[in-house]
Write a protein that holds these residues in place. Structure first.
Motif, PDB file in Angstrom:
ATOM      1  N   ALA A  39      15.810  57.603  12.838  1.00 36.34           N
ATOM      2  CA  ALA A  39      14.901  57.859  13.958  1.00 36.34           C
ATOM      3  C   ALA A  39      14.374  59.291  13.918  1.00 36.34           C
ATOM      4  O   ALA A  39      13.184  59.534  14.155  1.00 36.34           O
ATOM      5  CB  ALA A  39      15.610  57.588  15.285  1.00 36.34           C
ATOM      6  N   ILE A  40      15.233  60.238  13.595  1.00 36.24           N
ATOM      7  CA  ILE A  40      14.787  61.635  13.477  1.00 36.24           C
ATOM      8  C   ILE A  40      13.817  61.763  12.307  1.00 36.24           C
ATOM      9  O   ILE A  40      12.780  62.438  12.408  1.00 36.24           O
ATOM     10  CB  ILE A  40      15.987  62.582  13.343  1.00 36.24           C
ATOM     11  CG1 ILE A  40      16.746  62.632  14.678  1.00 36.24           C
ATOM     12  CG2 ILE A  40      15.539  63.986  12.922  1.00 36.24           C
ATOM     13  CD1 ILE A  40      18.064  63.363  14.629  1.00 36.24           C
ATOM     14  N   ASP A  72      11.843  59.410  11.130  1.00 32.16           N
ATOM     15  CA  ASP A  72      10.586  58.784  11.558  1.00 32.16           C
ATOM     16  C   ASP A  72       9.794  59.715  12.475  1.00 32.16           C
ATOM     17  O   ASP A  72       8.570  59.825  12.366  1.00 32.16           O
ATOM     18  CB  ASP A  72      10.851  57.459  12.270  1.00 32.16           C
ATOM     19  CG  ASP A  72      11.331  56.366  11.322  1.00 32.16           C
ATOM     20  OD1 ASP A  72      11.240  56.548  10.086  1.00 32.16           O
ATOM     21  OD2 ASP A  72      11.833  55.340  11.832  1.00 32.16           O
ATOM     22  N   ALA A  73      10.489  60.385  13.377  1.00 31.19           N
ATOM     23  CA  ALA A  73       9.812  61.309  14.289  1.00 31.19           C
ATOM     24  C   ALA A  73       9.199  62.478  13.516  1.00 31.19           C
ATOM     25  O   ALA A  73       8.069  62.905  13.810  1.00 31.19           O
ATOM     26  CB  ALA A  73      10.794  61.828  15.345  1.00 31.19           C
ATOM     27  N   GLU A 101       6.042  61.292  11.909  1.00 32.64           N
ATOM     28  CA  GLU A 101       4.972  61.128  12.909  1.00 32.64           C
ATOM     29  C   GLU A 101       4.270  62.436  13.236  1.00 32.64           C
ATOM     30  O   GLU A 101       3.094  62.439  13.572  1.00 32.64           O
ATOM     31  CB  GLU A 101       5.543  60.519  14.192  1.00 32.64           C
ATOM     32  CG  GLU A 101       5.884  59.058  14.089  1.00 32.64           C
ATOM     33  CD  GLU A 101       4.653  58.170  14.062  1.00 32.64           C
ATOM     34  OE1 GLU A 101       3.656  58.464  14.729  1.00 32.64           O
ATOM     35  OE2 GLU A 101       4.702  57.154  13.340  1.00 32.64           O
TER      36      GLU A 101
END
Length: 113
Positions: free
Chosen positions: A99-100, A102-103, A106
């Motif tokens: 998740a980190i 992916d962030a 982004e």
């Protein structure tokens, strides 16, 4: 907090294994990384809008099931001992890492150090 790290004016610090070790000699608790709050980390804006926090990552396996876990501690500055401590099994630690990553993608940042 869960007792594996303590907060000092300099930030989070790992206690020695002898201080932490319960009755079993084979258990592990070890600090991996920590980050004491730096005022430069806060985004510009209303100072009351953002909470200054410090974080620490450790590993531990001194649970009843002896399963190693990643321990994530997040504390608001000035609230030592009242932070949140997540004891993450490997699959949830990997999910958080993803998740980190992916962030970071982004916002156009590289995902490798």
């Amino acid at each position: 907090m869960s007792g594996h790290c303590y907060r000092s004016d300099a930030g989070f610090s790992a206690l020695s294994l002898q201080d932490l070790r319960p009755s079993t000699i084979d258990s592990v608790r070890r600090s991996i990384d920590d980050y004491p709050f730096d005022p430069a980390d806060l985004p510009p804006g209303d100072d009351d809008e953002f909470s200054p926090v410090s974080w620490a990552v450790a590993i531990a396996d001194d649970y009843e099931d002896a399963t190693p876990r990643v321990v994530l501690t997040v504390e608001e500055v000035g609230q030592a001992g009242y932070g949140l401590v997540a004891h993450l099994p490997p699959h949830l630690a990997r999910r958080l890492r993803a998740a980190i990553g992916d962030a970071l993608k982004e916002i156009g940042e590289p995902t490798t150090p």
